[in-house]
Design a protein around this motif. Structure first.
Motif, PDB file in Angstrom:
ATOM      1  N   UNK A 113       0.802  -1.226   0.000  1.00  0.00           N
ATOM      2  CA  UNK A 113       0.000   0.000   0.000  1.00  0.00           C
ATOM      3  C   UNK A 113       0.836   1.277   0.000  1.00  0.00           C
ATOM      4  N   UNK A 114       2.009   1.238   0.623  1.00  0.00           N
ATOM      5  CA  UNK A 114       2.763   2.468   0.872  1.00  0.00           C
ATOM      6  C   UNK A 114       4.057   2.521   0.065  1.00  0.00           C
ATOM      7  N   UNK A 115       4.850   1.462   0.147  1.00  0.00           N
ATOM      8  CA  UNK A 115       6.177   1.509  -0.467  1.00  0.00           C
ATOM      9  C   UNK A 115       6.129   1.435  -1.990  1.00  0.00           C
ATOM     10  N   UNK A 116       5.217   0.647  -2.532  1.00  0.00           N
ATOM     11  CA  UNK A 116       5.102   0.523  -3.987  1.00  0.00           C
ATOM     12  C   UNK A 116       4.286   1.699  -4.516  1.00  0.00           C
ATOM     13  N   UNK A 117       4.903   2.525  -5.280  1.00  0.00           N
ATOM     14  CA  UNK A 117       4.296   3.798  -5.682  1.00  0.00           C
ATOM     15  C   UNK A 117       3.315   3.654  -6.842  1.00  0.00           C
ATOM     16  N   UNK A 118       3.547   2.701  -7.705  1.00  0.00           N
ATOM     17  CA  UNK A 118       2.721   2.544  -8.897  1.00  0.00           C
ATOM     18  C   UNK A 118       1.711   1.422  -8.716  1.00  0.00           C
ATOM     19  N   UNK A 119       0.487   1.658  -9.170  1.00  0.00           N
ATOM     20  CA  UNK A 119      -0.546   0.641  -9.038  1.00  0.00           C
ATOM     21  C   UNK A 119      -0.169  -0.664  -9.726  1.00  0.00           C
ATOM     22  N   UNK A 120       0.565  -0.555 -10.821  1.00  0.00           N
ATOM     23  CA  UNK A 120       0.941  -1.757 -11.569  1.00  0.00           C
ATOM     24  C   UNK A 120       1.862  -2.673 -10.768  1.00  0.00           C
ATOM     25  N   UNK A 121       2.503  -2.151  -9.732  1.00  0.00           N
ATOM     26  CA  UNK A 121       3.417  -2.940  -8.912  1.00  0.00           C
ATOM     27  C   UNK A 121       2.682  -3.739  -7.841  1.00  0.00           C
ATOM     28  N   UNK A 122       1.448  -3.342  -7.543  1.00  0.00           N
ATOM     29  CA  UNK A 122       0.722  -3.920  -6.424  1.00  0.00           C
ATOM     30  C   UNK A 122      -0.010  -5.189  -6.831  1.00  0.00           C
ATOM     31  N   UNK A 123      -0.224  -6.047  -5.856  1.00  0.00           N
ATOM     32  CA  UNK A 123      -0.907  -7.308  -6.102  1.00  0.00           C
ATOM     33  C   UNK A 123      -2.148  -7.419  -5.225  1.00  0.00           C
ATOM     34  N   UNK A 124      -3.347  -7.355  -5.805  1.00  0.00           N
ATOM     35  CA  UNK A 124      -4.559  -7.545  -5.010  1.00  0.00           C
ATOM     36  C   UNK A 124      -4.595  -8.899  -4.304  1.00  0.00           C
ATOM     37  N   UNK A 125      -3.988  -9.911  -4.908  1.00  0.00           N
ATOM     38  CA  UNK A 125      -3.969 -11.244  -4.296  1.00  0.00           C
ATOM     39  C   UNK A 125      -3.136 -11.233  -3.027  1.00  0.00           C
ATOM     40  N   UNK A 126      -1.947 -10.623  -3.095  1.00  0.00           N
ATOM     41  CA  UNK A 126      -1.099 -10.518  -1.898  1.00  0.00           C
ATOM     42  C   UNK A 126      -1.817  -9.737  -0.811  1.00  0.00           C
ATOM     43  N   UNK A 127      -2.444  -8.636  -1.200  1.00  0.00           N
ATOM     44  CA  UNK A 127      -3.167  -7.820  -0.215  1.00  0.00           C
ATOM     45  C   UNK A 127      -4.256  -8.626   0.475  1.00  0.00           C
ATOM     46  N   UNK A 128      -5.014  -9.376  -0.298  1.00  0.00           N
ATOM     47  CA  UNK A 128      -6.108 -10.169   0.262  1.00  0.00           C
ATOM     48  C   UNK A 128      -5.580 -11.251   1.194  1.00  0.00           C
ATOM     49  N   UNK A 129      -4.530 -11.937   0.774  1.00  0.00           N
ATOM     50  CA  UNK A 129      -3.955 -13.003   1.591  1.00  0.00           C
ATOM     51  C   UNK A 129      -3.387 -12.462   2.902  1.00  0.00           C
ATOM     52  N   UNK A 130      -2.638 -11.380   2.825  1.00  0.00           N
ATOM     53  CA  UNK A 130      -2.007 -10.844   4.029  1.00  0.00           C
ATOM     54  C   UNK A 130      -3.047 -10.262   4.994  1.00  0.00           C
ATOM     55  N   UNK A 131      -4.089  -9.645   4.475  1.00  0.00           N
ATOM     56  CA  UNK A 131      -5.160  -9.148   5.340  1.00  0.00           C
ATOM     57  C   UNK A 131      -5.865 -10.315   6.039  1.00  0.00           C
ATOM     58  N   UNK A 132      -6.068 -11.403   5.321  1.00  0.00           N
ATOM     59  CA  UNK A 132      -6.698 -12.582   5.929  1.00  0.00           C
ATOM     60  C   UNK A 132      -5.802 -13.169   7.017  1.00  0.00           C
ATOM     61  N   UNK A 133      -4.509 -13.142   6.794  1.00  0.00           N
ATOM     62  CA  UNK A 133      -3.575 -13.667   7.801  1.00  0.00           C
ATOM     63  C   UNK A 133      -3.559 -12.794   9.050  1.00  0.00           C
ATOM     64  N   UNK A 134      -3.680 -11.479   8.874  1.00  0.00           N
ATOM     65  CA  UNK A 134      -3.820 -10.612  10.044  1.00  0.00           C
ATOM     66  C   UNK A 134      -5.088 -10.969  10.805  1.00  0.00           C
ATOM     67  N   UNK A 135      -6.176 -11.211  10.075  1.00  0.00           N
ATOM     68  CA  UNK A 135      -7.418 -11.630  10.722  1.00  0.00           C
ATOM     69  C   UNK A 135      -7.243 -12.891  11.545  1.00  0.00           C
ATOM     70  N   UNK A 136      -6.464 -13.840  11.050  1.00  0.00           N
ATOM     71  CA  UNK A 136      -6.200 -15.071  11.795  1.00  0.00           C
ATOM     72  C   UNK A 136      -5.397 -14.779  13.066  1.00  0.00           C
ATOM     73  N   UNK A 137      -4.473 -13.843  12.961  1.00  0.00           N
ATOM     74  CA  UNK A 137      -3.728 -13.437  14.158  1.00  0.00           C
ATOM     75  C   UNK A 137      -4.659 -12.790  15.178  1.00  0.00           C
ATOM     76  N   UNK A 138      -5.561 -11.947  14.707  1.00  0.00           N
ATOM     77  CA  UNK A 138      -6.564 -11.373  15.602  1.00  0.00           C
ATOM     78  C   UNK A 138      -7.383 -12.479  16.279  1.00  0.00           C
ATOM     79  N   UNK A 139      -7.707 -13.519  15.508  1.00  0.00           N
ATOM     80  CA  UNK A 139      -8.467 -14.639  16.084  1.00  0.00           C
ATOM     81  C   UNK A 139      -7.716 -15.250  17.263  1.00  0.00           C
ATOM     82  N   UNK A 140      -6.418 -15.414  17.103  1.00  0.00           N
ATOM     83  CA  UNK A 140      -5.612 -16.021  18.168  1.00  0.00           C
ATOM     84  C   UNK A 140      -5.588 -15.133  19.410  1.00  0.00           C
ATOM     85  N   UNK A 141      -5.452 -13.836  19.211  1.00  0.00           N
ATOM     86  CA  UNK A 141      -5.444 -12.913  20.357  1.00  0.00           C
ATOM     87  C   UNK A 141      -6.819 -12.877  21.007  1.00  0.00           C
ATOM     88  N   UNK A 142      -7.858 -12.863  20.184  1.00  0.00           N
ATOM     89  CA  UNK A 142      -9.234 -12.862  20.703  1.00  0.00           C
ATOM     90  C   UNK A 142      -9.488 -14.083  21.571  1.00  0.00           C
TER      91      UNK A 142
END
Length: 221
Positions: A113-142
């Motif tokens: 979201x921040x370091x890659x300046x151009x939209x063409x460099x970004x990966x919606x798949x990576x974003x979706x996967x990493x956000x889901x993994x954060x959610x799993x971490x939240x599950x563990x803390x919860x």
């Protein structure tokens, strides 16, 4: 003298918060989050060019988990840390180091979201996967905070510790990408610990890495 090498809104905030809680004498040397961390002078402190780096008694340390464990064992083994005879020693170690599990997913999203300046460099798949993994971490803390035992205001039954600092700072960063709406126990705990003066003193006083309060999944559908 203790010198912390710090970039606002990075993992070194974890060490800054801990030092504030320890109430030891220290100084902070601020660095920009840029190529200056790859200069030979800084690489002599942290070979991978990352923060934090800590100078203490003529020695140098890097890696937040190691720094946390060392500082607690030296200055606060039974308040911020948990000594080897503590019933919470095992849990303390688990949660101090679990912070890095959460942080690595936040780092991936920061890059996207921040370091890659151009939209063409970004990966919606990576974003979706990493956000889901954060959610799993939240599950563990919860799950941990929802355990029906007495005094579960913090990650350890015995009360606030560097485990809350480590995981709390990781949650501070991850909240820029994944909200706590579905994790009420985590949200309540985070609100409690983020009111502490040590946390408030570790917040950036000027510009940090993030230029907005929340980064929506990209692209927005």
């Amino acid at each position: 003298m203790i010198t912390l090498h710090h970039c606002p809104q990075t993992r070194s905030m974890r060490t800054l918060w801990l030092l504030n809680e320890l109430e030891v004498e220290f100084q902070v040397r601020f660095h920009a989050f840029d190529q200056s961390l790859r200069e030979p002078e800084y690489l002599s402190l942290s070979p991978a060019g990352r923060v934090p780096a800590l100078e203490i008694d003529g020695e140098r340390m890097f890696e937040t988990g190691a720094i946390t464990q060392y500082l607690c064992e030296r200055f606060s083994p039974d308040r911020m840390g948990r000594s080897k005879d503590s019933m919470d020693r095992m849990a303390w170690l688990v949660w101090v180091h679990f912070a890095e599990t959460l942080s690595q997913h936040t780092a991936a999203l920061t890059q996207q979201h921040v370091a890659l300046r151009e939209d063409s460099m970004r990966s919606p798949i990576v974003m979706k996967l990493e956000a889901a993994r954060i959610g799993k971490c939240y599950d563990a803390i919860e799950a941990r905070l929802s355990t029906p035992v007495e005094n579960r205001d913090y990650l350890l039954t015995s009360g606030f510790s560097a485990a809350d600092i480590s995981v709390g700072q990781a949650v501070y960063m991850s909240r820029y990408f994944v909200k706590l709406d579905r994790h009420p126990a985590v949200a309540e705990w985070y609100e409690r610990i983020s009111e502490r003066p040590g946390f408030q003193q570790s917040l950036p006083q000027g510009d940090g890495i993030y230029t907005q309060d929340f980064y929506e999944p990209w692209p927005v559908v």
